[in-house]
Each structure stands twice: as C-alpha cells, then as structure tokens.
Design a protein around this motif. Sequence first.
Motif, PDB file in Angstrom:
ATOM      1  N   VAL A  40       0.957  -1.703   0.084  1.00 52.00           N
ATOM      2  CA  VAL A  40       0.069  -0.053  -0.123  1.00 52.00           C
ATOM      3  C   VAL A  40       1.046   1.825  -0.153  1.00 52.00           C
ATOM      4  O   VAL A  40       1.916   1.644   0.607  1.00 52.00           O
ATOM      5  N   THR A  41       0.377   2.204  -0.739  1.00 51.98           N
ATOM      6  CA  THR A  41       0.961   3.595  -0.725  1.00 51.98           C
ATOM      7  C   THR A  41       0.120   4.212  -0.778  1.00 51.98           C
ATOM      8  O   THR A  41      -0.844   4.400  -0.784  1.00 51.98           O
ATOM      9  N   TRP A  42       0.339   5.933   0.665  1.00 54.40           N
ATOM     10  CA  TRP A  42      -0.738   6.793   0.090  1.00 54.40           C
ATOM     11  C   TRP A  42       0.338   7.726   1.208  1.00 54.40           C
ATOM     12  O   TRP A  42       1.049   7.915   2.056  1.00 54.40           O
ATOM     13  N   ASN A  43      -0.734   8.296   1.016  1.00 56.74           N
ATOM     14  CA  ASN A  43       0.235  10.465   1.292  1.00 56.74           C
ATOM     15  C   ASN A  43      -0.602  10.366   2.681  1.00 56.74           C
ATOM     16  O   ASN A  43      -2.140  10.881   1.871  1.00 56.74           O
ATOM     17  N   ILE A  44      -0.203  10.055   3.272  1.00 60.76           N
ATOM     18  CA  ILE A  44      -1.334   9.957   4.927  1.00 60.76           C
ATOM     19  C   ILE A  44      -1.797  11.817   5.234  1.00 60.76           C
ATOM     20  O   ILE A  44      -3.131  12.156   5.977  1.00 60.76           O
ATOM     21  N   ASN A  45      -0.515  12.447   4.893  1.00 56.97           N
ATOM     22  CA  ASN A  45      -0.985  14.197   5.009  1.00 56.97           C
ATOM     23  C   ASN A  45      -1.080  13.940   7.025  1.00 56.97           C
ATOM     24  O   ASN A  45      -2.025  14.101   7.289  1.00 56.97           O
ATOM     25  N   SER A  46      -0.022  13.464   7.390  1.00 58.22           N
ATOM     26  CA  SER A  46       0.189  13.533   8.934  1.00 58.22           C
ATOM     27  C   SER A  46      -0.016  12.398   9.503  1.00 58.22           C
ATOM     28  O   SER A  46      -1.390  11.734   9.946  1.00 58.22           O
ATOM     29  N   LEU A  47       1.222  11.739   9.992  1.00 61.28           N
ATOM     30  CA  LEU A  47       0.857  10.547  10.392  1.00 61.28           C
ATOM     31  C   LEU A  47       0.442   9.748  11.835  1.00 61.28           C
ATOM     32  O   LEU A  47      -0.769   9.181  12.358  1.00 61.28           O
ATOM     33  N   ARG A  48       0.925  11.341  13.343  1.00 63.05           N
ATOM     34  CA  ARG A  48      -0.341  10.706  13.957  1.00 63.05           C
ATOM     35  C   ARG A  48      -1.042  11.333  14.199  1.00 63.05           C
ATOM     36  O   ARG A  48      -2.292  10.652  14.954  1.00 63.05           O
ATOM     37  N   LEU A  49      -1.743  12.181  13.120  1.00 59.69           N
ATOM     38  CA  LEU A  49      -3.061  12.933  13.224  1.00 59.69           C
ATOM     39  C   LEU A  49      -4.241  11.527  12.666  1.00 59.69           C
ATOM     40  O   LEU A  49      -5.230  11.598  12.973  1.00 59.69           O
ATOM     41  N   ARG A  50      -3.438  10.829  11.489  1.00 55.01           N
ATOM     42  CA  ARG A  50      -3.699   9.235  11.097  1.00 55.01           C
ATOM     43  C   ARG A  50      -4.301   8.751  11.616  1.00 55.01           C
ATOM     44  O   ARG A  50      -3.668   7.866  10.906  1.00 55.01           O
ATOM     45  N   LEU A  51      -3.171   7.573  12.073  1.00 57.55           N
ATOM     46  CA  LEU A  51      -2.618   6.574  13.129  1.00 57.55           C
ATOM     47  C   LEU A  51      -3.564   6.147  13.325  1.00 57.55           C
ATOM     48  O   LEU A  51      -3.842   4.807  12.936  1.00 57.55           O
ATOM     49  N   SER A  52      -4.571   6.016  13.085  1.00 56.89           N
ATOM     50  CA  SER A  52      -5.966   5.078  13.204  1.00 56.89           C
ATOM     51  C   SER A  52      -6.736   4.585  12.215  1.00 56.89           C
ATOM     52  O   SER A  52      -6.759   3.672  12.327  1.00 56.89           O
ATOM     53  N   HIS A  53      -6.267   5.469  10.699  1.00 51.97           N
ATOM     54  CA  HIS A  53      -6.809   5.022   9.524  1.00 51.97           C
ATOM     55  C   HIS A  53      -5.153   3.420   9.460  1.00 51.97           C
ATOM     56  O   HIS A  53      -5.755   3.176   8.423  1.00 51.97           O
ATOM     57  N   ILE A  54      -4.005   4.021   9.886  1.00 46.19           N
ATOM     58  CA  ILE A  54      -3.212   2.983   9.209  1.00 46.19           C
ATOM     59  C   ILE A  54      -3.739   0.963  10.325  1.00 46.19           C
ATOM     60  O   ILE A  54      -3.517   0.324   9.793  1.00 46.19           O
ATOM     61  N   ALA A  89      -3.189  -7.896  -8.492  1.00 45.42           N
ATOM     62  CA  ALA A  89      -3.677  -6.992  -9.147  1.00 45.42           C
ATOM     63  C   ALA A  89      -3.940  -5.535  -8.211  1.00 45.42           C
ATOM     64  O   ALA A  89      -2.596  -5.147  -7.618  1.00 45.42           O
ATOM     65  N   MET A  90      -4.995  -4.453  -8.489  1.00 41.72           N
ATOM     66  CA  MET A  90      -4.276  -3.382  -7.707  1.00 41.72           C
ATOM     67  C   MET A  90      -5.921  -2.716  -7.872  1.00 41.72           C
ATOM     68  O   MET A  90      -6.756  -3.476  -8.239  1.00 41.72           O
ATOM     69  N   SER A  91      -5.543  -2.108  -6.968  1.00 34.85           N
ATOM     70  CA  SER A  91      -7.248  -0.791  -6.551  1.00 34.85           C
ATOM     71  C   SER A  91      -7.204   0.264  -5.747  1.00 34.85           C
ATOM     72  O   SER A  91      -5.574   0.428  -5.682  1.00 34.85           O
ATOM     73  N   VAL A  92      -7.540   1.202  -5.707  1.00 31.44           N
ATOM     74  CA  VAL A  92      -6.927   2.496  -4.670  1.00 31.44           C
ATOM     75  C   VAL A  92      -8.949   2.634  -4.076  1.00 31.44           C
ATOM     76  O   VAL A  92     -10.090   2.582  -4.096  1.00 31.44           O
ATOM     77  N   LEU A  93      -8.418   2.518  -2.591  1.00 31.25           N
ATOM     78  CA  LEU A  93      -9.143   2.271  -1.663  1.00 31.25           C
ATOM     79  C   LEU A  93      -9.396   4.297  -1.640  1.00 31.25           C
ATOM     80  O   LEU A  93     -10.053   4.655  -0.934  1.00 31.25           O
ATOM     81  N   THR A  94     -10.801   3.682  -2.681  1.00 33.01           N
ATOM     82  CA  THR A  94     -11.978   5.486  -2.618  1.00 33.01           C
ATOM     83  C   THR A  94     -12.191   5.539  -1.625  1.00 33.01           C
ATOM     84  O   THR A  94     -12.524   7.242  -1.157  1.00 33.01           O
ATOM     85  N   GLU A  95     -12.825   4.514  -1.167  1.00 35.35           N
ATOM     86  CA  GLU A  95     -13.616   4.955   0.865  1.00 35.35           C
ATOM     87  C   GLU A  95     -12.999   5.376   1.635  1.00 35.35           C
ATOM     88  O   GLU A  95     -13.516   6.585   2.908  1.00 35.35           O
ATOM     89  N   ALA A  96     -11.473   5.784   1.537  1.00 32.86           N
ATOM     90  CA  ALA A  96     -10.728   6.470   2.385  1.00 32.86           C
ATOM     91  C   ALA A  96     -10.821   7.823   2.464  1.00 32.86           C
ATOM     92  O   ALA A  96     -11.216   8.058   3.325  1.00 32.86           O
ATOM     93  N   ARG A  97     -11.505   8.460   1.220  1.00 32.87           N
ATOM     94  CA  ARG A  97     -11.689   9.788   1.503  1.00 32.87           C
ATOM     95  C   ARG A  97     -12.983  10.559   1.847  1.00 32.87           C
ATOM     96  O   ARG A  97     -13.362  11.487   2.289  1.00 32.87           O
ATOM     97  N   ASN A  98     -13.653   9.052   2.272  1.00 33.53           N
ATOM     98  CA  ASN A  98     -14.541   9.721   3.285  1.00 33.53           C
ATOM     99  C   ASN A  98     -14.468   9.643   5.157  1.00 33.53           C
ATOM    100  O   ASN A  98     -15.608   9.367   5.816  1.00 33.53           O
ATOM    101  N   TRP A  99     -13.517   9.147   4.895  1.00 31.85           N
ATOM    102  CA  TRP A  99     -12.614   8.415   6.949  1.00 31.85           C
ATOM    103  C   TRP A  99     -12.710   9.815   7.813  1.00 31.85           C
ATOM    104  O   TRP A  99     -12.661  10.745   6.875  1.00 31.85           O
ATOM    105  N   ALA A 100     -13.300   9.766   8.802  1.00 30.61           N
ATOM    106  CA  ALA A 100     -13.297  10.508   9.451  1.00 30.61           C
ATOM    107  C   ALA A 100     -12.010  11.474   9.581  1.00 30.61           C
ATOM    108  O   ALA A 100     -10.612  10.367   9.640  1.00 30.61           O
TER     109      ALA A 100
END
Length: 268
Positions: free
Chosen positions: A8-22, A243-254
């Motif tokens: 998985v590759t992801w620009n998380i835009n602040s790891l500590r702010l979004r650690l729960s997303h990991i 295989a490849m996929s884009v996790l589009t639903e992550a854009r709607n996460w908190a």
Amino acid sequence: MPIAMRLVTWNINSLRLRLSHIETLATTLSPDVICLQETKVADPLFPAEALRTLGFEHLHYKGMKSYNGVAILSRHPITPLENLPNWHGKEDCRHIGVVLQTPTGPIDLHDFYVPAGGDIPDPIENPKFEHKLAFVEEVTTWFTTRKPTRSILVGDFNIAPLEHDVWSHKQLLKIVSHTPPEIERLTAWRDAGFVDAMRHFVPDTEKLYTWWSYRNKDWQKSNRGRRLDHVWVTPDLTTNLKAMSVLTEARNWASPSDHVPVVVDFTF
C-alpha cells in the motif's frame, strides 16, 4: 506455490493525526508493506511502538516537524538503502529506500514525496516550481545511470501525467500537477526503467484518481480528482503483478487525507 505480497502507498497527510487509519488499513487489507508520504513527524516523535503493535515490526522512516516525511512499514525484514542523494541539495525528507526480502530474492523499494510545486507553473516566477522540475530531473538522471532491476518505486509524485489522470485535461493543462513541463519530466523518469503498475491494470482511456481537493466539499458528486500517487515497477517484475485497487472510500473516513491509499498485490 507463489506467495502473495500486498503493498500500500498513501500520502497520509500527518501520521500522528491519522494513526487510527493505519489500524483500519492493517485490519481490513492486511498489507505486508505500507509506504507513507507527508508523515509530518520528526524522527524522535515517530510512533514506532504503536506501529509495531499493529504487526509492522520493521520500520524505516525519515521525517521533520510539520512538513514532508516518508516512512516504510513492513511485516517482513527490510534493510535501508544507504547513501541516497539529498535531491536538489535539500535535506527535506522526501525519499527513502529499502531492500525488501521476498521468496524470489531481494527487491529495492523506493518511497518518494515529490515537491508539490506551488501554484504558478513558471520556474522563474515560482521557486517552488523550479524546485519540483529540478527534483524530477535529478532523480531521472540518477535512475538512468543505475539501470534499475527488481525495483518498485512508489509515492506521491504530485504529477498526474495522462489525459484521464485528471478530471479535465483541457482545463488543467495550465494547473500545476498537469502541465506539459511536469508531464515531460515524469515521463522521462518513468522511461528511465519503469512500468506504470496502476495503468497495467486500468487502461489509459479510463479515469483513475487518487486525490480530491479539500476545497471541494462534495468531492464524490463532482469527482474532480487527479492521480497524483503512483506505483512503478521495473519490467522484470511485471509478471509478478497480480491486482491493483484504489481505496476511494478512505476519502470519506473521519478527518481524511486528501489522498487515498493505492493497493498493489504481487506474487513471488
């Protein structure tokens, strides 16, 4: 029997702010390797123990306070690549690399965060745009001279190169991330020895996005996206792509990142 590996590759835009997303990624996707960009955390404050608790015992990261930063989280042994350049003479934490062990042998894995380039697509008027173009040129020369094999290159390249990597090719040709000078340089970098793994699965004629601006409140309805995040492999690894996929639903996460994760499965 081939063994699967999920990256998985992801620009998380602040790891500590979004650690729960990991944690969400770890439990729902079970990735073997996660490459992050824009971690925005200095190394002494990197949440290593929390990530090891999620099963990522092998970590390599390079960060700074508030800006940039890259990290590779792995369930499998990795060895940091040493003596990587400081691109454009800056120590701004935009690139790390590791040797990743697989059943068929080691693979070089590079994680990049290319400069965004500001708003004005003119290298004379805008030093940030000049930095971006020079960064990509230097990286291209470096890979060209090394003729890479068994390599994977991922990250937020901040360039959407193809017509259907943006919501409107015509309207974005003068917008930073889709201008001809950027596209030419990114294409040259890719041609230094790589294959676009995402477009290996999705034809160039189909829309493919990984980023939607925070400025667009109803991002899903308007779908004004861009493909700024990429996965490339050397040609000798194309047969390993599964295989490849884009996790589009992550854009709607908190408290979402404006980027979403890209998932690529390999067999080795």
